[in-house]
Design a protein around this motif. Structure first.
Motif, PDB file in Angstrom:
ATOM      1  N   LEU A 516       0.845  -1.192   0.000  1.00 34.17           N
ATOM      2  CA  LEU A 516       0.000   0.000   0.000  1.00 34.17           C
ATOM      3  C   LEU A 516       0.881   1.242   0.000  1.00 34.17           C
ATOM      4  O   LEU A 516       1.777   1.383   0.844  1.00 34.17           O
ATOM      5  N   ARG A 517       0.642   2.133  -0.953  1.00 33.79           N
ATOM      6  CA  ARG A 517       1.377   3.396  -1.030  1.00 33.79           C
ATOM      7  C   ARG A 517       0.395   4.532  -0.720  1.00 33.79           C
ATOM      8  O   ARG A 517      -0.265   5.050  -1.596  1.00 33.79           O
ATOM      9  N   TYR A 518       0.278   4.873   0.531  1.00 35.65           N
ATOM     10  CA  TYR A 518      -0.652   5.930   0.924  1.00 35.65           C
ATOM     11  C   TYR A 518       0.096   7.251   1.073  1.00 35.65           C
ATOM     12  O   TYR A 518       1.268   7.283   1.427  1.00 35.65           O
ATOM     13  N   ASN A 519      -0.591   8.333   0.794  1.00 33.99           N
ATOM     14  CA  ASN A 519      -0.011   9.679   0.909  1.00 33.99           C
ATOM     15  C   ASN A 519       1.327   9.775   0.177  1.00 33.99           C
ATOM     16  O   ASN A 519       2.226  10.497   0.601  1.00 33.99           O
ATOM     17  N   ASP A 520       1.463   9.062  -0.914  1.00 30.33           N
ATOM     18  CA  ASP A 520       2.704   9.039  -1.671  1.00 30.33           C
ATOM     19  C   ASP A 520       2.765  10.262  -2.582  1.00 30.33           C
ATOM     20  O   ASP A 520       1.868  10.489  -3.392  1.00 30.33           O
ATOM     21  N   THR A 521       3.826  11.050  -2.444  1.00 28.54           N
ATOM     22  CA  THR A 521       3.918  12.271  -3.251  1.00 28.54           C
ATOM     23  C   THR A 521       4.109  11.961  -4.733  1.00 28.54           C
ATOM     24  O   THR A 521       3.902  12.829  -5.582  1.00 28.54           O
ATOM     25  N   ALA A 522       4.513  10.724  -5.066  1.00 33.40           N
ATOM     26  CA  ALA A 522       4.656  10.329  -6.471  1.00 33.40           C
ATOM     27  C   ALA A 522       3.388   9.694  -7.025  1.00 33.40           C
ATOM     28  O   ALA A 522       3.341   9.298  -8.188  1.00 33.40           O
ATOM     29  N   ALA A 523       2.359   9.623  -6.202  1.00 36.41           N
ATOM     30  CA  ALA A 523       1.124   8.969  -6.620  1.00 36.41           C
ATOM     31  C   ALA A 523       0.340   9.861  -7.581  1.00 36.41           C
ATOM     32  O   ALA A 523       0.525  11.082  -7.614  1.00 36.41           O
ATOM     33  N   PRO A 524      -0.553   9.266  -8.361  1.00 33.52           N
ATOM     34  CA  PRO A 524      -1.428  10.079  -9.213  1.00 33.52           C
ATOM     35  C   PRO A 524      -2.406  10.874  -8.346  1.00 33.52           C
ATOM     36  O   PRO A 524      -2.651  10.529  -7.182  1.00 33.52           O
ATOM     37  N   LYS A 525      -2.941  11.930  -8.909  1.00 36.65           N
ATOM     38  CA  LYS A 525      -3.963  12.686  -8.196  1.00 36.65           C
ATOM     39  C   LYS A 525      -5.241  11.862  -8.174  1.00 36.65           C
ATOM     40  O   LYS A 525      -5.761  11.457  -9.214  1.00 36.65           O
ATOM     41  N   LEU A 526      -5.732  11.597  -6.973  1.00 30.93           N
ATOM     42  CA  LEU A 526      -6.879  10.709  -6.807  1.00 30.93           C
ATOM     43  C   LEU A 526      -8.041  11.460  -6.178  1.00 30.93           C
ATOM     44  O   LEU A 526      -7.849  12.277  -5.270  1.00 30.93           O
ATOM     45  N   ALA A 527      -9.240  11.170  -6.647  1.00 41.22           N
ATOM     46  CA  ALA A 527     -10.443  11.726  -6.029  1.00 41.22           C
ATOM     47  C   ALA A 527     -10.675  11.036  -4.691  1.00 41.22           C
ATOM     48  O   ALA A 527     -10.264   9.902  -4.480  1.00 41.22           O
ATOM     49  N   GLY A 528     -11.350  11.725  -3.817  1.00 40.57           N
ATOM     50  CA  GLY A 528     -11.633  11.140  -2.511  1.00 40.57           C
ATOM     51  C   GLY A 528     -10.857  11.845  -1.429  1.00 40.57           C
ATOM     52  O   GLY A 528     -10.271  12.909  -1.628  1.00 40.57           O
ATOM     53  N   THR A 529     -10.824  11.228  -0.265  1.00 42.89           N
ATOM     54  CA  THR A 529     -10.219  11.899   0.870  1.00 42.89           C
ATOM     55  C   THR A 529      -9.599  10.872   1.805  1.00 42.89           C
ATOM     56  O   THR A 529      -9.385   9.722   1.414  1.00 42.89           O
ATOM     57  N   GLY A 530      -9.297  11.273   3.044  1.00 45.96           N
ATOM     58  CA  GLY A 530      -8.471  10.464   3.925  1.00 45.96           C
ATOM     59  C   GLY A 530      -9.218   9.518   4.833  1.00 45.96           C
ATOM     60  O   GLY A 530     -10.290   9.013   4.498  1.00 45.96           O
ATOM     61  N   SER A 531      -8.627   9.304   6.017  1.00 42.74           N
ATOM     62  CA  SER A 531      -9.114   8.283   6.952  1.00 42.74           C
ATOM     63  C   SER A 531      -9.721   8.947   8.178  1.00 42.74           C
ATOM     64  O   SER A 531      -9.005   9.428   9.050  1.00 42.74           O
ATOM     65  N   PHE A 532     -11.022   8.931   8.235  1.00 44.40           N
ATOM     66  CA  PHE A 532     -11.753   9.476   9.379  1.00 44.40           C
ATOM     67  C   PHE A 532     -13.198   9.024   9.250  1.00 44.40           C
ATOM     68  O   PHE A 532     -13.615   8.516   8.210  1.00 44.40           O
ATOM     69  N   GLY A 533     -13.970   9.185  10.307  1.00 41.36           N
ATOM     70  CA  GLY A 533     -15.387   8.868  10.241  1.00 41.36           C
ATOM     71  C   GLY A 533     -15.666   7.400   9.986  1.00 41.36           C
ATOM     72  O   GLY A 533     -16.694   7.054   9.407  1.00 41.36           O
ATOM     73  N   SER A 534     -14.763   6.513  10.414  1.00 42.85           N
ATOM     74  CA  SER A 534     -14.967   5.064  10.247  1.00 42.85           C
ATOM     75  C   SER A 534     -15.261   4.720   8.794  1.00 42.85           C
ATOM     76  O   SER A 534     -16.171   3.952   8.493  1.00 42.85           O
ATOM     77  N   ARG A 535     -14.455   5.269   7.885  1.00 41.46           N
ATOM     78  CA  ARG A 535     -14.779   5.155   6.475  1.00 41.46           C
ATOM     79  C   ARG A 535     -13.768   4.368   5.650  1.00 41.46           C
ATOM     80  O   ARG A 535     -14.014   4.047   4.502  1.00 41.46           O
ATOM     81  N   SER A 536     -12.600   4.052   6.204  1.00 39.48           N
ATOM     82  CA  SER A 536     -11.502   3.568   5.372  1.00 39.48           C
ATOM     83  C   SER A 536     -11.823   2.269   4.647  1.00 39.48           C
ATOM     84  O   SER A 536     -11.570   2.141   3.445  1.00 39.48           O
ATOM     85  N   LEU A 537     -12.320   1.267   5.366  1.00 40.62           N
ATOM     86  CA  LEU A 537     -12.614  -0.005   4.708  1.00 40.62           C
ATOM     87  C   LEU A 537     -13.760   0.148   3.730  1.00 40.62           C
ATOM     88  O   LEU A 537     -13.735  -0.391   2.616  1.00 40.62           O
ATOM     89  N   ILE A 538     -14.783   0.908   4.124  1.00 41.06           N
ATOM     90  CA  ILE A 538     -15.944   1.109   3.254  1.00 41.06           C
ATOM     91  C   ILE A 538     -15.539   1.796   1.954  1.00 41.06           C
ATOM     92  O   ILE A 538     -15.960   1.388   0.867  1.00 41.06           O
ATOM     93  N   SER A 539     -14.715   2.828   2.054  1.00 41.05           N
ATOM     94  CA  SER A 539     -14.380   3.628   0.871  1.00 41.05           C
ATOM     95  C   SER A 539     -13.163   3.081   0.147  1.00 41.05           C
ATOM     96  O   SER A 539     -13.258   2.592  -0.984  1.00 41.05           O
ATOM     97  N   HIS A 540     -12.015   3.119   0.782  1.00 42.53           N
ATOM     98  CA  HIS A 540     -10.786   2.695   0.128  1.00 42.53           C
ATOM     99  C   HIS A 540     -10.751   1.189  -0.077  1.00 42.53           C
ATOM    100  O   HIS A 540     -10.299   0.706  -1.126  1.00 42.53           O
ATOM    101  N   GLY A 541     -11.226   0.441   0.928  1.00 44.15           N
ATOM    102  CA  GLY A 541     -11.251  -1.008   0.773  1.00 44.15           C
ATOM    103  C   GLY A 541     -12.153  -1.449  -0.362  1.00 44.15           C
ATOM    104  O   GLY A 541     -11.792  -2.320  -1.163  1.00 44.15           O
TER     105      GLY A 541
END
Length: 773
Positions: A516-541
């Motif tokens: 997993l390459r999270y918050n990678d400055t070499a990553a493509p620009k991705l829609a969406g947002t970060g990890s909060f509100g008990s959302r990570s598995l639902i959204s990113h997963g």
């Protein structure tokens, strides 16, 4: 559901052996150090700042004040304000700059910053700065701030009212209350608390004048949100900001904010041409990090002659602090209070009124649960009061009024779409696991030992996930390894373990070949947002699983070409493509490792999905004992029955629940930010005065999974990160008050410290003695 044996978190070896990469670990050649001068009073005009002696000190590179922040032309810090209030009004967001300008509004607000060659030189120079203030009246409580004669915290905001918000149907709720057989009212205080992550707030900033770009190292729960905020503040496109946030030592909501110190470091980097680094102290964290909770709650529950809930009226008075944080207004209005307003109860009419008020205290924001514990705390205290008023057993009262499984999915009176749940099963399971029916003998046995024993039940439902879109990208690297790019930066959740496993299960390849390459400055620009509100598995997963399935389909076409058959003839199972009735087969790993005569690997995949809320729920039972001689409280049993949807890693889920319960325990038994009401001075600014729960404060927790898969996302997942706090706050409150009522104590606000409990018991004893006389 994953049943594979848990082999540990992939990230743990790095973290426990001191090889983590936190913001404080960032060291650049020639970097300079920053030290902030902070307001030592709660409310005052800045008459004069004399920084000449500090500027002239050896090895001092620069001293910045609020005048420099204003001269930069940057806007103030933003707040989420897309929603409307009473009469269509919008949230009033006063300007908040990198450094205080003209006026200070809370103790600990940054007023100036010194940049020097070393940290010690910066600290010494900071002490040379002389600030002349003109004192102004202090407002610590929201109720005082909305009084007619109260001074304005911000000149353009009358009555210090930032926002007035309503939801539900006022007339329907009032009619239900007027016609009810009985109405109970509860008034509660959700005290202000400090997030206190392990990692203090810190940052390092650099500036490249050639490209007019900034590089920023910060502990963050979402670098995408920070880039958007920085773009709004500076007017620069998001591409001008490279944000590094690798390991984050605790998030809890307070790390999903852009703080003024970050802006000050960026301005200093631009002025000096140096990398500017600052690491806060624990006292700076407690005083300057945005606080959590901070609301006065009131509710009226209407009940008919059969013990059915027919109406609910709710009022929150929220202490926003001196400024709007980014998330504070949202989580106290449309987020948790509105979306989970009926909790797990079938009440047809509801009306809520929330007022958000400015005071001369540290701003407040989301803190684990982000408004959800307030909703469940108020609801569960109302249910207990309703049971006492009607004479109906509290468990029976809940059984009569909880939602039934067949009612889901359902639209609530506040227009939320509850996806799935089985509340009766949660309730029955919790009561059995806690041996609720056997409590009476345990209470008698405790009484023989001179202890007050109480038991408390709490049911809850909360929003998780979110709306909008989430985008991920999976790239094939050399050797057939996969790199997954996502906006999901962890702060202890185990993303580096669970996300590769989800993708590996789809692709049928080993998880250790996926990173997993999270918050990678070499990553493509991705829609969406970060990890909060008990959302990570639902959204990113969910997005990663969807991308993995797309890889399987792309691979099917490649395999068909290699096997010289039609794609429809090719099946895929356990990482291998095959043709039924033949010995033709080829592994996905082979396709990944093959060198293709194309600029990019044909199995590279970029996926974007739509998101929807899911609603985890639960039933928690706490049992406590209180020593009436000292007021000391002990939690002797805790049962948490939770519906987190489909669980993909039980160990990680259990860890999240334990953490949430522990933070709820902290709120219930000791954590509290205290200001002197006259001066506004922070009286709990270090761990000498601020309680932090320890392992010895909580017994072994019985955790039971009663998941109902969510139909709202491909994984069937629901959130789990906030459930422990959402359930434990009301469960512990009910248990403590159940114990105290045997001694005549009917009301007591959190935290239930030994002193507060002892004082309540003594007061009750004195009242009984006076009544007997």
């Amino acid at each position: 559901m994953s049943d594979e044996k848990f082999a540990g978190r992939r990230e743990d070896l790095r973290l426990v052996t001191g090889r983590g990469s936190y913001t404080a670990d960032m060291d650049a050649s020639g970097q300079a150090a920053a030290c902030f001068v902070r307001s030592d009073r709660a409310h005052a005009k800045i008459v004069r700042i004399n920084a000449e002696e500090a500027r002239a000190a050896p090895s001092v590179l620069a001293v910045l004040t609020g005048a420099d922040a204003v001269a930069a032309g940057w806007k103030g810090l933003p707040a989420m304000a897309f929603f409307k209030g009473v009469g269509g009004a919008t949230l009033r967001v006063p300007p908040r700059y990198a450094l205080a300008h003209d006026r200070v509004r809370f103790v600990g607000e940054p007023v100036a910053v010194v940049i020097a060659e070393t940290q010690y030189i910066a600290q010494d120079a900071a002490e040379l700065i002389a600030i002349e203030y003109e004192e102004l009246p202090v407002l610590v409580e929201a109720a005082d701030a909305i009084a007619a004669e109260a001074v304005r915290v911000h000149e353009g905001i009358p009555g210090n009212l930032a926002f007035h918000y309503e939801y539900g149907n006022r007339q329907a709720a009032e009619d239900a209350i007027a016609a009810a057989a009985r109405v109970v009212r509860v008034e509660l205080r959700a005290q202000r608390i400090s997030g206190n992550p392990m990692e203090p707030k810190s940052c390092a900033a650099s500036y490249d004048p050639a490209g007019d770009t900034f590089e920023l190292y910060v502990p963050s729960q979402g670098t995408t949100d920070l880039k958007n905020a920085l773009s709004e503040i500076t007017g620069l496109p998001t591409e001008r900001f490279r944000i590094h946030s690798v390991d984050v030592g605790g998030g809890f909501g307070v790390r999903n904010e852009l703080y003024p110190e970050f802006l000050a470091a960026m301005l200093a980097a631009r002025k000096t041409g140096r990398v500017v680094k600052w690491t806060g102290t624990r006292s700076e964290t407690i005083s300057g990090d945005h606080h959590g909770r901070g609301a006065d709650l009131a509710g009226e529950l209407a009940i008919d002659r059969d013990g059915r809930f027919v109406g609910l009226r709710v009022e929150w008075l929220v202490n926003l602090g001196a400024f709007c944080s980014n998330a504070g207004p949202l989580i106290n209005t449309i987020s948790s209070p509105t979306s989970s307003a009926i909790s797990l109860y079938n009440v047809p009419a509801i009306y809520g009124r929330h007022r958000l008020v400015f005071t001369t205290t540290t701003p407040t924001t989301a803190y684990r649960g982000a408004g959800r514990p307030n909703v469940s705390y108020l609801w569960e205290r109302l249910v207990e009061e309703a049971a006492a008023a009607t004479g109906i057993d509290s468990v029976e009262l809940r059984r009569r009024n909880i939602l039934r499984k067949e009612m889901f999915p359902m639209r609530t009176p506040t227009n939320s779409n509850y996806d799935s749940a089985d509340p009766p099963h949660l309730l029955t399971t919790a009561l059995q696991a806690a041996d609720w029916s056997g409590f009476a003998p345990r209470r008698k046995e405790a009484a023989r030992r001179g202890k007050l024993r109480g038991i408390g039940l709490a049911m809850f439902l909360e929003p998780s996930g979110g709306t909008g879109k989430e985008q991920v990208e999976i790239r094939v690297e050399s050797g057939g390894r996969l790199s997954m790019y996502a906006n999901a930066g962890p702060s202890g959740q185990g993303h580096e373990t669970v996300f590769p496993t989800i993708v590996a299960n789809v692709l049928g390849i080993p998880a250790d070949k996926i990173a997993l390459r999270y918050n990678d400055t070499a990553a493509p620009k991705l829609a969406g947002t970060g990890s909060f509100g008990s959302r990570s598995l639902i959204s990113h997963g969910s997005a990663l699983q969807t991308a993995a399935k797309e890889i399987v389909e792309k691979g099917r076409k490649l395999a068909a070409a290699q096997l010289e058959v039609a794609p429809s003839d090719v099946s895929f199972e356990h990482g291998e493509y095959s043709v039924a009735g033949t010995d033709l087969r080829i592994g996905l790993q082979t396709l990944l490792e093959r060198k293709w005569n194309e600029p990019a690997h044909p199995l590279d995949t970029n996926t974007i999905i739509d998101l929807a809320h899911a609603f985890p729920s639960g039933a928690h039972v706490a049992e406590v004992e209180i020593d009436p001689e000292t007021g000391e409280l002990a939690v002797v049993n805790y049962v948490a029955v939770d519906d987190c949807g489909t669980v993909y890693n039980h160990t990680l889920v259990e860890g999240q629940l334990h953490g949430g319960v522990m933070q709820g325990l902290g709120q219930a038994v000791g954590e509290r930010i205290v200001y002197d009401p006259e001066s506004g001075q922070l009286l709990s600014g270090s761990f000498m005065d601020y309680f932090m729960p320890r392992a010895e404060d909580l017994p072994r927790i019985t955790l039971i999974d009663c998941g109902v898969p969510s139909p709202a996302n491909p994984l069937g997942a629901k959130g789990t990160g906030e459930a422990g706090a959402t359930g434990s706050v009301p469960a512990l409150a009910n248990a403590v008050l159940d114990a105290l009522k045997t001694a005549g104590v009917r009301k007591l606000d959190m935290p239930y410290t030994p002193d507060r409990v002892w004082q309540a018991l003594r007061h009750s004893e004195q009242n009984r003695a006076a009544h007997q006389r």
